[in-house]
Scaffold this motif. Structure first.
Motif, PDB file in Angstrom:
ATOM      1  N   ILE A   1      -1.837  31.773 -22.429  1.00 59.07           N
ATOM      2  CA  ILE A   1      -0.519  32.392 -22.533  1.00 59.07           C
ATOM      3  C   ILE A   1      -0.713  33.899 -22.566  1.00 59.07           C
ATOM      4  O   ILE A   1      -1.398  34.423 -23.451  1.00 59.07           O
ATOM      5  CB  ILE A   1       0.230  31.943 -23.794  1.00 59.07           C
ATOM      6  CG1 ILE A   1       0.430  30.424 -23.790  1.00 59.07           C
ATOM      7  CG2 ILE A   1       1.577  32.656 -23.895  1.00 59.07           C
ATOM      8  CD1 ILE A   1       1.090  29.888 -25.046  1.00 59.07           C
ATOM      9  N   VAL A   2      -0.137  34.599 -21.599  1.00 61.58           N
ATOM     10  CA  VAL A   2      -0.195  36.058 -21.597  1.00 61.58           C
ATOM     11  C   VAL A   2       1.085  36.574 -22.245  1.00 61.58           C
ATOM     12  O   VAL A   2       2.159  36.521 -21.671  1.00 61.58           O
ATOM     13  CB  VAL A   2      -0.404  36.637 -20.174  1.00 61.58           C
ATOM     14  CG1 VAL A   2      -1.817  36.382 -19.707  1.00 61.58           C
ATOM     15  CG2 VAL A   2       0.585  36.058 -19.168  1.00 61.58           C
ATOM     16  N   ASP A   3       0.957  37.009 -23.483  1.00 62.91           N
ATOM     17  CA  ASP A   3       2.074  37.553 -24.253  1.00 62.91           C
ATOM     18  C   ASP A   3       2.161  39.036 -23.928  1.00 62.91           C
ATOM     19  O   ASP A   3       1.311  39.819 -24.350  1.00 62.91           O
ATOM     20  CB  ASP A   3       1.824  37.320 -25.747  1.00 62.91           C
ATOM     21  CG  ASP A   3       2.920  37.901 -26.621  1.00 62.91           C
ATOM     22  OD1 ASP A   3       4.031  38.126 -26.109  1.00 62.91           O
ATOM     23  OD2 ASP A   3       2.656  38.146 -27.808  1.00 62.91           O
ATOM     24  N   THR A   4       3.164  39.419 -23.161  1.00 63.17           N
ATOM     25  CA  THR A   4       3.236  40.783 -22.628  1.00 63.17           C
ATOM     26  C   THR A   4       4.148  41.659 -23.477  1.00 63.17           C
ATOM     27  O   THR A   4       5.199  41.221 -23.938  1.00 63.17           O
ATOM     28  CB  THR A   4       3.753  40.784 -21.180  1.00 63.17           C
ATOM     29  OG1 THR A   4       5.079  40.229 -21.144  1.00 63.17           O
ATOM     30  CG2 THR A   4       2.846  39.949 -20.288  1.00 63.17           C
ATOM     31  N   TRP A   5       3.730  42.913 -23.674  1.00 62.95           N
ATOM     32  CA  TRP A   5       4.602  43.903 -24.297  1.00 62.95           C
ATOM     33  C   TRP A   5       4.869  45.016 -23.310  1.00 62.95           C
ATOM     34  O   TRP A   5       3.939  45.606 -22.737  1.00 62.95           O
ATOM     35  CB  TRP A   5       3.988  44.515 -25.557  1.00 62.95           C
ATOM     36  CG  TRP A   5       4.901  45.579 -26.117  1.00 62.95           C
ATOM     37  CD1 TRP A   5       5.987  45.386 -26.917  1.00 62.95           C
ATOM     38  CD2 TRP A   5       4.862  46.987 -25.846  1.00 62.95           C
ATOM     39  NE1 TRP A   5       6.619  46.591 -27.177  1.00 62.95           N
ATOM     40  CE2 TRP A   5       5.947  47.579 -26.529  1.00 62.95           C
ATOM     41  CE3 TRP A   5       4.009  47.807 -25.086  1.00 62.95           C
ATOM     42  CZ2 TRP A   5       6.201  48.952 -26.482  1.00 62.95           C
ATOM     43  CZ3 TRP A   5       4.262  49.173 -25.033  1.00 62.95           C
ATOM     44  CH2 TRP A   5       5.350  49.743 -25.734  1.00 62.95           C
TER      45      TRP A   5
ATOM     46  N   MET B   1       0.903  46.262 -22.546  1.00 62.90           N
ATOM     47  CA  MET B   1      -0.098  45.509 -23.305  1.00 62.90           C
ATOM     48  C   MET B   1       0.018  44.024 -22.946  1.00 62.90           C
ATOM     49  O   MET B   1       1.118  43.487 -22.847  1.00 62.90           O
ATOM     50  CB  MET B   1       0.093  45.688 -24.808  1.00 62.90           C
ATOM     51  CG  MET B   1      -0.064  47.104 -25.292  1.00 62.90           C
ATOM     52  SD  MET B   1      -0.281  47.226 -27.104  1.00 62.90           S
ATOM     53  CE  MET B   1       1.182  46.416 -27.698  1.00 62.90           C
ATOM     54  N   ALA B   2      -1.119  43.389 -22.771  1.00 62.30           N
ATOM     55  CA  ALA B   2      -1.168  41.955 -22.497  1.00 62.30           C
ATOM     56  C   ALA B   2      -2.627  41.531 -22.458  1.00 62.30           C
ATOM     57  O   ALA B   2      -3.503  42.335 -22.111  1.00 62.30           O
ATOM     58  CB  ALA B   2      -0.498  41.614 -21.162  1.00 62.30           C
ATOM     59  N   PRO B   3      -2.909  40.280 -22.782  1.00 62.38           N
ATOM     60  CA  PRO B   3      -4.269  39.782 -22.581  1.00 62.38           C
ATOM     61  C   PRO B   3      -4.601  39.705 -21.092  1.00 62.38           C
ATOM     62  O   PRO B   3      -3.712  39.506 -20.251  1.00 62.38           O
ATOM     63  CB  PRO B   3      -4.221  38.369 -23.180  1.00 62.38           C
ATOM     64  CG  PRO B   3      -2.971  38.315 -23.993  1.00 62.38           C
ATOM     65  CD  PRO B   3      -2.019  39.277 -23.364  1.00 62.38           C
TER      66      PRO B   3
ATOM     67  N   ARG C   1      -4.022  44.359 -26.730  1.00 62.69           N
ATOM     68  CA  ARG C   1      -4.308  45.784 -26.522  1.00 62.69           C
ATOM     69  C   ARG C   1      -3.720  46.221 -25.185  1.00 62.69           C
ATOM     70  O   ARG C   1      -3.210  45.409 -24.417  1.00 62.69           O
ATOM     71  CB  ARG C   1      -5.816  46.021 -26.515  1.00 62.69           C
ATOM     72  CG  ARG C   1      -6.559  45.379 -25.342  1.00 62.69           C
ATOM     73  CD  ARG C   1      -8.058  45.410 -25.516  1.00 62.69           C
ATOM     74  NE  ARG C   1      -8.475  44.539 -26.610  1.00 62.69           N
ATOM     75  CZ  ARG C   1      -8.718  43.231 -26.455  1.00 62.69           C
ATOM     76  NH1 ARG C   1      -8.584  42.655 -25.274  1.00 62.69           N
ATOM     77  NH2 ARG C   1      -9.079  42.490 -27.477  1.00 62.69           N
ATOM     78  N   ALA C   2      -3.826  47.526 -24.920  1.00 57.08           N
ATOM     79  CA  ALA C   2      -3.291  48.067 -23.677  1.00 57.08           C
ATOM     80  C   ALA C   2      -4.077  47.558 -22.484  1.00 57.08           C
ATOM     81  O   ALA C   2      -5.279  47.282 -22.560  1.00 57.08           O
ATOM     82  CB  ALA C   2      -3.320  49.587 -23.706  1.00 57.08           C
ATOM     83  N   LEU C   3      -3.402  47.434 -21.359  1.00 57.55           N
ATOM     84  CA  LEU C   3      -4.030  47.033 -20.107  1.00 57.55           C
ATOM     85  C   LEU C   3      -4.883  48.175 -19.555  1.00 57.55           C
ATOM     86  O   LEU C   3      -4.726  49.338 -19.946  1.00 57.55           O
ATOM     87  CB  LEU C   3      -2.952  46.644 -19.097  1.00 57.55           C
ATOM     88  CG  LEU C   3      -2.212  45.338 -19.408  1.00 57.55           C
ATOM     89  CD1 LEU C   3      -0.952  45.219 -18.558  1.00 57.55           C
ATOM     90  CD2 LEU C   3      -3.132  44.136 -19.184  1.00 57.55           C
ATOM     91  N   PRO C   4      -5.783  47.874 -18.638  1.00 62.21           N
ATOM     92  CA  PRO C   4      -6.594  48.928 -18.021  1.00 62.21           C
ATOM     93  C   PRO C   4      -5.721  50.036 -17.433  1.00 62.21           C
ATOM     94  O   PRO C   4      -4.676  49.779 -16.839  1.00 62.21           O
ATOM     95  CB  PRO C   4      -7.356  48.175 -16.926  1.00 62.21           C
ATOM     96  CG  PRO C   4      -7.455  46.775 -17.428  1.00 62.21           C
ATOM     97  CD  PRO C   4      -6.169  46.529 -18.154  1.00 62.21           C
ATOM     98  N   GLY C   5      -6.170  51.272 -17.614  1.00 65.72           N
ATOM     99  CA  GLY C   5      -5.434  52.423 -17.104  1.00 65.72           C
ATOM    100  C   GLY C   5      -4.376  52.946 -18.041  1.00 65.72           C
ATOM    101  O   GLY C   5      -3.715  53.945 -17.739  1.00 65.72           O
TER     102      GLY C   5
END
Length: 685
Positions: free
Chosen positions: A424-428, A438-440, A454-458
Motif C-alpha cells: 500500500i503506497v500511502d501518499t501525502w 511523500m510516499a513509500p 519520507r519524501a520521494l526522490p528529488g
C-alpha cells in the motif's frame, strides 16, 4: 522548547510489512534513487523531464527567487520557473505520442457509467476525440490563455475536453459536478472564463438529476462567459433543459462534425495548464495555478515511481475528475505513461455496496488508488470480510490519498483487498504541490501502516518547530517542504500576496514551503501525518493530534469511522468531542442497513452505550489526556468529495456556531442531521 510549541506524539504503531521479493526484483525505482536525486535535485528533475517529448529544449532548468524583505518592510512574492524556454504540448504527450509509437490500439480508458453503460476507448480513438474537441473549442474562439470551466461528472467527455483545452494552450478549471450553482458561479467569475462546459443532467445514486439550471445560475450576472457547451448525458430522463439561444450549444452539434486532424502548437513550459481551487473550508477558495512542463514532469515521474507503473497495468484512481488527485493520477500521470485506466461515474454503493469489487474484477484492475474514507466505509459495509464472489486477484498494488489512513484501516485494506500481499503506497501531497511529495517506494521500502515514510526522490521534507528547528525523533511539529518539485503551484490566481502569506511567510527566511499540516517523527525518523494544524486540539497545554485520537477510536471493533474536534472548555481550554459512526447497529446489521436514518431519537441514545467503552479504550491506547469528553454516535460524517472530513463543521456544531460554507460536501444534509442528534442528546442529558 515549551510543550505548546510541539504536537504531542501519542500513538505508537510498530507493525511493519516487508517488500514482496517479486516486486523488489522488477521495481521501477530502487532505494538508491534517493541518494542519486539528493546529490543534484535539479539534474534529477531534468532527467525526469526527458521522459517527455519536448519540441524545444529548455535553456534554464530551474530558477528560484525566494521571499525577501523589501526596503519598506514588506515581504516580496516568491517566483519559480522550471524548464524555462522549453516547449511542449501536454495533450500530445498524453495521447499522440503513444499512437505515433504504434500503440494506438491499446485501451486508454475503460469507461463505466453509473447506470451500467460501458465503453472502451483506445489511444487512437482518444486522439481522434481530443482533436475534434480541440477543433470545436477553437471554433468557439478558445485559444492560448483562455479559461474554460468544466462542470461535468466522471465521463469520457470530461477527460476529452480537459485534454482538448490543454492542446490549445488554454487553461482549464474542473469543478465537481455535485457543487452548487453558487460555488460554480464563484469559479466562473474568479477565472474570467470564456466557456463553461456542462451536462443536461447527471446520474447520482441511481437517479437522473438535472444540472443545467445550476450552470445557468453560475453564468448569471457579471462574467466573461460567451458560450455554455452542454453534453447530453441523461437525455429524456431530464427532458426540460433550460436554454439560452445563441449562448448555449450542444456538445454533439459543435464537436461531432469537426475535422479529425490538426497541427498542435507547442507551448512554453511555464504556460499555465489549470487552476485548481481549494475546497474553501477556511474561507474564500484559492485558485492554485499549475503550469505545463513542470507539472507534467512530476506527475508523470511520480506516477511511474510510486505506482511502479508497468505497460500492462490497469490503473484505477477512484477520485472525481475535478479533484487534483484525479488530475495527476487519473489524467496526466497515467496517460503520459501510456497506461490503461478505469473511470467510473457513480458512487461506490450504487446499485450495491460491492460495485467497486465488481469493477475491479471486470477490468482486471492492477493498481487501485482511493481515499481512507472509502476504505473505512467499505470495512463497515463488509464487517465480516469481502464477499468471495468477486475475484480481486488481479490487484498487485494499492494506494491511499486524502488524509492519513488509520493503521487499522490500512491493515484491513491490506488483508481484504491486497490478500496480505499487495503493498500500500500511502501518499501525502496537496492541491498546492500538484503531485505526490511523500510516499513509500513499493519496491524498496518496508511499509508502516499509516505512514508515508519520507519524501520521494528529488524532494525533501522536515518536521520543525515554530523557529524552524527540526524536532527530535519521537516528537511532533509542523511539516515543511524544504526542496520543492517542479509541479508546485506557482501562484494563487489573481492574488500572489495570498500565495506568499499562505505558504511562504511562516518560514520565509529558510525558503521553506509550509504545508499547514502537523506531523511527527517516529523513533526511526519516518514521518506520520497528524492532520491540519488548525485541527490540533489544545487540552491543558497539551497539543493533541486529531488523527491519532481518531485512529485509536477506529481501532475499536465497535467503530467504523471517527472524527474528533476541540470544543471550548472553561477548565482545560479545549476538550475533545468525538463523533463516531458505529460498525453495527445494536439490533444487528451494518451501518449501511440503516440507510439515511437520521432521527435524533434513534441515534442520540447510542452514545450512552458506547461512550464509556470508547473513552476507556482511548485512555488505554494513548493516555488519559486524550479521552474524549463527549462521544456522539452519528450515521455519517461531513466529508468533501475528495474524502476529507470537514472537522471545522463539527466544531461549529459542537460550539453552537453558524455553519460556514458547505458547498464542497458530498452530502450537504449531514451537518444538519448531526446537529439534530446533538441537540437531542443534550436535551436527554
Amino acid at each position: 522548547m515549551a510543550s505548546t510549541d510541539t504536537i504531542s506524539n501519542l500513538l505508537d504503531e510498530r507493525r511493519t510489512f516487508a517488500v514482496p521479493p517479486r516486486l523488489a526484483q522488477t521495481a521501477n525505482v530502487t532505494a538508491d534513487e534517493h541518494a542519486r536525486a539528493a546529490a543534484d535535485p535539479v539534474a534529477f528533475w531534468e532527467e525526469a523531464a526527458r521522459r517527455l517529448d519536448w519540441d524545444t529544449p529548455w535553456h534554464t532548468a530551474h530558477t528560484w527567487e525566494g521571499v525577501r524583505e523589501g526596503a519598506d518592510g514588506e515581504l516580496t512574492v516568491p517566483r519559480a520557473t522550471w524548464f524555462e524556454g522549453g516547449t511542449l504540448n501536454v495533450a500530445v504527450n498524453c495521447v499522440d505520442r503513444h499512437v505515433a509509437a504504434g500503440r494506438g490500439d491499446k485501451v486508454a480508458l475503460h469507461v463505466e457509467g453509473e447506470p451500467g453503460d460501458r465503453r472502451d476507448i483506445s489511444y487512437a480513438e482518444l486522439q481522434r476525440d481530443v482533436i475534434k474537441a480541440a477543433n470545436g473549442l477553437r471554433s468557439l474562439g478558445i485559444g492560448q490563455g483562455d479559461r474554460v470551466v468544466v462542470y461535468l461528472p466522471v465521463i469520457a467527455e470530461t477527460i476529452v475536453v480537459t485534454l482538448a483545452i490543454a492542446r490549445l494552450g488554454a487553461i482549464h478549471s474542473l469543478v465537481f459536478g455535485g457543487f452548487s450553482g453558487e460555488a460554480l458561479k464563484f469559479r466562473v467569475e474568479d477565472t474570467g472564463a470564456k466557456l463553461l462546459v456542462t451536462t443536461d443532467g447527471q446520474f447520482r445514486r441511481g437517479t437522473a438529476v438535472p444540472v443545467k439550471a445550476n450552470a445557468d445560475h453560475a453564468v448569471s450576472g457579471e462574467n466573461q462567459i460567451e458560450h455554455v457547451l452542454v453534453v447530453r448525458r441523461t437525455g429524456e430522463q431530464t427532458p426540460d433543459v433550460p436554454w439560452v439561444e445563441g449562448r448555449d450549444l450542444w456538445w454533439h452539434d459543435v464537436i461531432d462534425d469537426q475535422p479529425e486532424t490538426d497541427s498542435p502548437e507547442s507551448f512554453d513550459a511555464e504556460t499555465p495548464l489549470f487552476i485548481m481551487y481549494t475546497s474553501g473550508t477556511t474561507g474564500k477558495p484559492k485558485g492554485l495555478v499549475h503550469t505545463s512542463g513542470g507539472y507534467l514532469t512530476q506527475a508523470s515521474y511520480t506516477h511511474w515511481a510510486v505506482f511502479d507503473a508497468k505497460p500492462d497495468d490497469v490503473h484505477w484512481c477512484t477520485a472525481d475528475l475535478a479533484w487534483v488527485t484525479a488530475h495527476t493520477y487519473e489524467i496526466y500521470g497515467p496517460l503520459s505513461n501510456g497506461l490503461t485506466q478505469v473511470i467510473y461515474e457513480g458512487t461506490p454503493d450504487t446499485p450495491h455496496p460491492a460495485r467497486h469489487l465488481e469493477i475491479i474484477e471486470r477490468y482486471g484492475v492492477t493498481t487501485y488508488y482511493t481515499a481512507p474514507t472509502l476504505v473505512r466505509t467499505l470495512s463497515s459495509w463488509f464487517p465480516d470480510g469481502l464477499p468471495d464472489t468477486y475475484d480481486l486477484s488481479s490487484l498487485r498494488l494499492l494506494g491511499t490519498v486524502g488524509e492519513a489512513i488509520n493503521p487499522e484501516a490500512w491493515v484491513w485494506f491490506h488483508e481484504q483487498f491486497g490478500r496480505g500481499e499487495c503493498p500500500i503506497v500511502d501518499t501525502w501531497w496537496q492541491s498546492e504541490t500538484g503531485a505526490a511529495v511523500m510516499a513509500p517506494l513499493p519496491g524498496a521500502d518496508t511499509l508502516k501502516p499509516g505512514s508515508s515514510l519520507r519524501a520521494l526522490p528529488g524532494l525533501s521534507t522536515a518536521i520543525v518547530d515554530d523557529d524552524g528547528t527540526r524536532v527530535a525523533n519521537g516528537a511532533g511539529g509542523y511539516l515543511v517542504v524544504q526542496q520543492t518539485g517542479p509541479s508546485l503551484a506557482r501562484t494563487v490566481w489573481g492574488d500572489p500576496e495570498r500565495y506568499r502569506d499562505s505558504y511562504w511567510a511562516k518560514y520565509w527566511r529558510q525558503g521553506w514551503f509550509f504545508s499547514g499540516d502537523g506531523a511527527k517523527y517516529d523513533d526511526d525518523g519516518d514521518i506520520w501525518l497528524l492532520g491540519r494544524v488548525d485541527d490540533v486540539i489544545n487540552v491543558s497545554g497539551h497539543r493533541l493530534s486529531t488523527i491519532e485520537i481518531e485512529s485509536s477510536l477506529v481501532a475499536h471493533s465497535l467503530v467504523a469511522e471517527a472524527a474528533v474536534v476541540g470544543v471550548a472548555d472553561a477548565r482545560t481550554g479545549q476538550a475533545i468531542a468525538a463523533f463516531v459512526v458505529p460498525a453495527t447497529r445494536p439490533e444487528g446489521g451494518t451501518v449501511r442497513d440503516a440507510g439515511s436514518a437520521s432521527e435524533p431519537q434513534v441515534w442520540a441514545p447510542l452514545a450512552a452505550e458506547l461512550s464509556a467503552a470508547l473513552r476507556a479504550h482511548v485512555a488505554e491506547q494513548i493516555g488519559p489526556i486524550a479521552k474524549p469528553a463527549t462521544v456522539l454516535v452519528v450515521p455519517d460524517l461531513p466529508k468533501t468529495r475528495s474524502g476529507k472530513i470537514m472537522r471545522r463543521l463539527l466544531g461549529d456544531i459542537s460550539d453552537g456556531r453558524e455553519l460556514g460554507d458547505t458547498t464542497s460536501l458530498q452530502d450537504e444534509t449531514v451537518p444538519g442531521r448531526i446537529a439534530a442528534i446533538r441537540a437531542e442528546a443534550t436535551r436527554a442529558s
